[in-house]
Design a protein around this motif. Structure first.
Motif, PDB file in Angstrom:
ATOM      1  N   HIS A 156       5.753  12.636  -3.823  1.00  0.00           N
ATOM      2  CA  HIS A 156       4.907  11.658  -4.376  1.00  0.00           C
ATOM      3  C   HIS A 156       3.359  12.491  -4.135  1.00  0.00           C
ATOM      4  O   HIS A 156       3.038  13.202  -3.529  1.00  0.00           O
ATOM      5  CB  HIS A 156       4.533  10.342  -3.349  1.00  0.00           C
ATOM      6  CG  HIS A 156       6.011   9.760  -3.353  1.00  0.00           C
ATOM      7  ND1 HIS A 156       6.128   8.515  -3.992  1.00  0.00           N
ATOM      8  CD2 HIS A 156       7.242   9.889  -3.129  1.00  0.00           C
ATOM      9  CE1 HIS A 156       7.144   7.753  -3.887  1.00  0.00           C
ATOM     10  NE2 HIS A 156       8.076   8.841  -3.160  1.00  0.00           N
ATOM     11  N   GLY A 178      -0.947   7.440  -9.542  1.00  0.00           N
ATOM     12  CA  GLY A 178       0.345   8.146  -8.670  1.00  0.00           C
ATOM     13  C   GLY A 178       1.367   8.736  -9.468  1.00  0.00           C
ATOM     14  O   GLY A 178       1.423   8.626 -10.618  1.00  0.00           O
ATOM     15  N   THR A 214      -2.776   0.758   0.213  1.00  0.00           N
ATOM     16  CA  THR A 214      -2.010  -0.260  -0.729  1.00  0.00           C
ATOM     17  C   THR A 214      -2.024  -1.581  -0.528  1.00  0.00           C
ATOM     18  O   THR A 214      -2.401  -1.881   0.740  1.00  0.00           O
ATOM     19  CB  THR A 214      -0.370   0.302  -0.424  1.00  0.00           C
ATOM     20  OG1 THR A 214       0.033   0.210   0.664  1.00  0.00           O
ATOM     21  CG2 THR A 214      -0.157   1.943  -0.796  1.00  0.00           C
ATOM     22  N   SER A 216      -5.611   3.697  -7.066  1.00  0.00           N
ATOM     23  CA  SER A 216      -5.231   5.226  -7.119  1.00  0.00           C
ATOM     24  C   SER A 216      -3.898   5.210  -8.205  1.00  0.00           C
ATOM     25  O   SER A 216      -3.369   4.486  -8.520  1.00  0.00           O
ATOM     26  CB  SER A 216      -4.589   5.817  -6.035  1.00  0.00           C
ATOM     27  OG  SER A 216      -5.558   5.908  -4.965  1.00  0.00           O
ATOM     28  N   TYR A 266      -0.880  11.008  -4.886  1.00  0.00           N
ATOM     29  CA  TYR A 266      -1.968   9.910  -5.435  1.00  0.00           C
ATOM     30  C   TYR A 266      -3.293  10.517  -5.558  1.00  0.00           C
ATOM     31  O   TYR A 266      -3.833  11.607  -4.641  1.00  0.00           O
ATOM     32  CB  TYR A 266      -1.857   8.734  -4.267  1.00  0.00           C
ATOM     33  CG  TYR A 266      -0.613   8.463  -3.918  1.00  0.00           C
ATOM     34  CD1 TYR A 266       0.330   7.380  -4.974  1.00  0.00           C
ATOM     35  CD2 TYR A 266       0.072   8.864  -2.888  1.00  0.00           C
ATOM     36  CE1 TYR A 266       1.352   6.978  -4.778  1.00  0.00           C
ATOM     37  CE2 TYR A 266       1.571   8.484  -2.794  1.00  0.00           C
ATOM     38  CZ  TYR A 266       2.045   7.452  -3.712  1.00  0.00           C
ATOM     39  OH  TYR A 266       3.438   7.212  -3.595  1.00  0.00           O
ATOM     40  N   HIS A 269       4.366  -3.400  -4.170  1.00  0.00           N
ATOM     41  CA  HIS A 269       3.029  -3.088  -3.562  1.00  0.00           C
ATOM     42  C   HIS A 269       2.171  -2.236  -4.900  1.00  0.00           C
ATOM     43  O   HIS A 269       2.941  -1.900  -5.673  1.00  0.00           O
ATOM     44  CB  HIS A 269       2.721  -1.996  -2.482  1.00  0.00           C
ATOM     45  CG  HIS A 269       3.589  -0.634  -2.787  1.00  0.00           C
ATOM     46  ND1 HIS A 269       4.925  -0.841  -2.569  1.00  0.00           N
ATOM     47  CD2 HIS A 269       3.002   0.526  -3.090  1.00  0.00           C
ATOM     48  CE1 HIS A 269       5.159   0.557  -3.077  1.00  0.00           C
ATOM     49  NE2 HIS A 269       4.297   1.296  -2.892  1.00  0.00           N
ATOM     50  N   ASP A 270       0.777  -2.542  -4.880  1.00  0.00           N
ATOM     51  CA  ASP A 270       0.307  -1.557  -5.798  1.00  0.00           C
ATOM     52  C   ASP A 270      -0.750  -0.435  -4.998  1.00  0.00           C
ATOM     53  O   ASP A 270      -0.497  -0.312  -3.656  1.00  0.00           O
ATOM     54  CB  ASP A 270      -0.882  -2.176  -6.532  1.00  0.00           C
ATOM     55  CG  ASP A 270      -1.997  -2.909  -5.818  1.00  0.00           C
ATOM     56  OD1 ASP A 270      -2.637  -2.137  -5.036  1.00  0.00           O
ATOM     57  OD2 ASP A 270      -2.383  -3.921  -6.196  1.00  0.00           O
ATOM     58  N   HIS A 271      -1.193   0.422  -5.610  1.00  0.00           N
ATOM     59  CA  HIS A 271      -1.810   1.558  -4.849  1.00  0.00           C
ATOM     60  C   HIS A 271      -3.465   1.479  -5.037  1.00  0.00           C
ATOM     61  O   HIS A 271      -4.074   2.535  -4.575  1.00  0.00           O
ATOM     62  CB  HIS A 271      -1.350   2.907  -5.363  1.00  0.00           C
ATOM     63  CG  HIS A 271       0.208   3.361  -5.020  1.00  0.00           C
ATOM     64  ND1 HIS A 271       0.533   3.787  -3.782  1.00  0.00           N
ATOM     65  CD2 HIS A 271       1.179   2.939  -5.613  1.00  0.00           C
ATOM     66  CE1 HIS A 271       1.806   3.851  -3.773  1.00  0.00           C
ATOM     67  NE2 HIS A 271       2.446   3.293  -4.828  1.00  0.00           N
ATOM     68  N   SER A 275      -3.500   3.206 -12.378  1.00  0.00           N
ATOM     69  CA  SER A 275      -4.069   2.400 -11.256  1.00  0.00           C
ATOM     70  C   SER A 275      -3.311   0.694 -11.421  1.00  0.00           C
ATOM     71  O   SER A 275      -3.252   0.067 -10.398  1.00  0.00           O
ATOM     72  CB  SER A 275      -5.545   2.217 -10.853  1.00  0.00           C
ATOM     73  OG  SER A 275      -6.088   1.731 -12.294  1.00  0.00           O
ATOM     74  N   PRO A 281       2.130   7.583   3.317  1.00  0.00           N
ATOM     75  CA  PRO A 281       2.096   7.409   2.245  1.00  0.00           C
ATOM     76  C   PRO A 281       2.123   5.839   1.809  1.00  0.00           C
ATOM     77  O   PRO A 281       2.814   5.107   2.484  1.00  0.00           O
ATOM     78  CB  PRO A 281       2.974   8.081   1.509  1.00  0.00           C
ATOM     79  CG  PRO A 281       4.070   8.463   2.593  1.00  0.00           C
ATOM     80  CD  PRO A 281       3.424   8.333   3.650  1.00  0.00           C
ATOM     81  N   THR A 290      10.482  -0.036   0.101  1.00  0.00           N
ATOM     82  CA  THR A 290       9.249  -0.431   0.129  1.00  0.00           C
ATOM     83  C   THR A 290       9.294  -1.800  -0.024  1.00  0.00           C
ATOM     84  O   THR A 290      10.097  -2.508  -0.615  1.00  0.00           O
ATOM     85  CB  THR A 290       7.963   0.193  -0.900  1.00  0.00           C
ATOM     86  OG1 THR A 290       8.509  -0.094  -2.172  1.00  0.00           O
ATOM     87  CG2 THR A 290       8.477   1.785  -0.511  1.00  0.00           C
ATOM     88  N   GLU A 329       0.219  -4.920  -0.341  1.00  0.00           N
ATOM     89  CA  GLU A 329       1.528  -5.367  -0.603  1.00  0.00           C
ATOM     90  C   GLU A 329       1.427  -7.004  -0.971  1.00  0.00           C
ATOM     91  O   GLU A 329       0.432  -7.456  -0.904  1.00  0.00           O
ATOM     92  CB  GLU A 329       2.496  -5.319   1.058  1.00  0.00           C
ATOM     93  CG  GLU A 329       2.525  -3.973   1.254  1.00  0.00           C
ATOM     94  CD  GLU A 329       3.530  -3.989   2.510  1.00  0.00           C
ATOM     95  OE1 GLU A 329       3.686  -4.882   3.309  1.00  0.00           O
ATOM     96  OE2 GLU A 329       3.743  -2.735   2.914  1.00  0.00           O
TER      97      GLU A 329
END
Length: 199
Positions: free
Chosen positions: A155, A102, A164, A100, A157, A95-97, A137, A199, A92, A166
């Motif tokens: 995974h 996870g 997400t 959320s 979430y 990034h963060d989510h 988060s 995802p 990947t 980036e």
């Protein structure tokens, strides 16, 4: 990428399950009435699914040389559950989510995860088969397969399908990771979003 689902059965309208995994066992652990899941609950979910539904997961599992492959395993208004595969060299971007919480559990193989909490140092860890972690988060990460063998992960979430964000580098994450506006969407709308995105 897989998102094929059987017709909903009576009493199943509160969640979607991948038809190859639609069992009483998974129905009992996906908790469609739970609004939000904590990082610990998500870790317990991905760990349980990876360890107790291994045969079904390995039957679904696929790999793609063009990009990472994924299949949605489950979706409720409170959680999304995915199976991802990683060929050597795949990964990947940082990034963060989007606010959320996870979790992921390594089903097979191993991966490298570089991660950072805001204003903290970048840390690295190798995640081996069976390793499970949950995160809140306020965390950004990058997951890579720099190893010689393919890998696969489960995974989850919560809330589901929050976009997400980036970054060019983990050094670029802000001093705090604000949550994106998360709306509690009806399952029908979540299904449409899940079919458009992975995802």
């Amino acid at each position: 990428m897989t998102s094929t689902y059987a017709e909903n059965l009576p009493g199943q309208e509160q969640f979607d399950l991948h038809p190859a995994l639609d069992s009483r066992l998974l129905r009992d652990v996906i908790h469609p009435s739970r609004d939000l899941w904590t990082p610990r609950e998500l870790r317990d979910l991905t760990s349980f699914v990876a360890s107790e539904l291994t045969t079904g997961l390995l039957q679904i599992l696929d790999y793609s040389t063009e990009r990472r492959w994924w299949a949605r395993l489950g979706l409720t208004e409170g959680v999304e559950l995915w199976l991802l595969s990683w060929l050597p060299g795949q990964g990947t971007e940082p990034h963060d989510h989007g606010g959320s919480a996870g979790s992921f559990t390594v089903l097979k193989g191993k991966l490298q995860e570089d991660y950072r909490y805001p204003a903290g140092p970048i840390r690295s860890a190798v995640r081996d088969t069976g390793d499970a972690l949950g995160f809140g988060s306020g965390r950004a990460h990058q997951v890579l397969n720099p190893f010689d063998a393919p890998a696969a992960t489960v995974h989850a979430y919560s809330p589901p399908l929050v976009p997400t964000r980036e970054y060019a580098s983990l050094l670029d994450i802000p001093d705090s990771i604000p949550p994106l506006p998360a709306q509690r969407l009806p399952l029908a709308e979540l299904r449409q979003l899940a079919d458009l995105e992975g995802p």
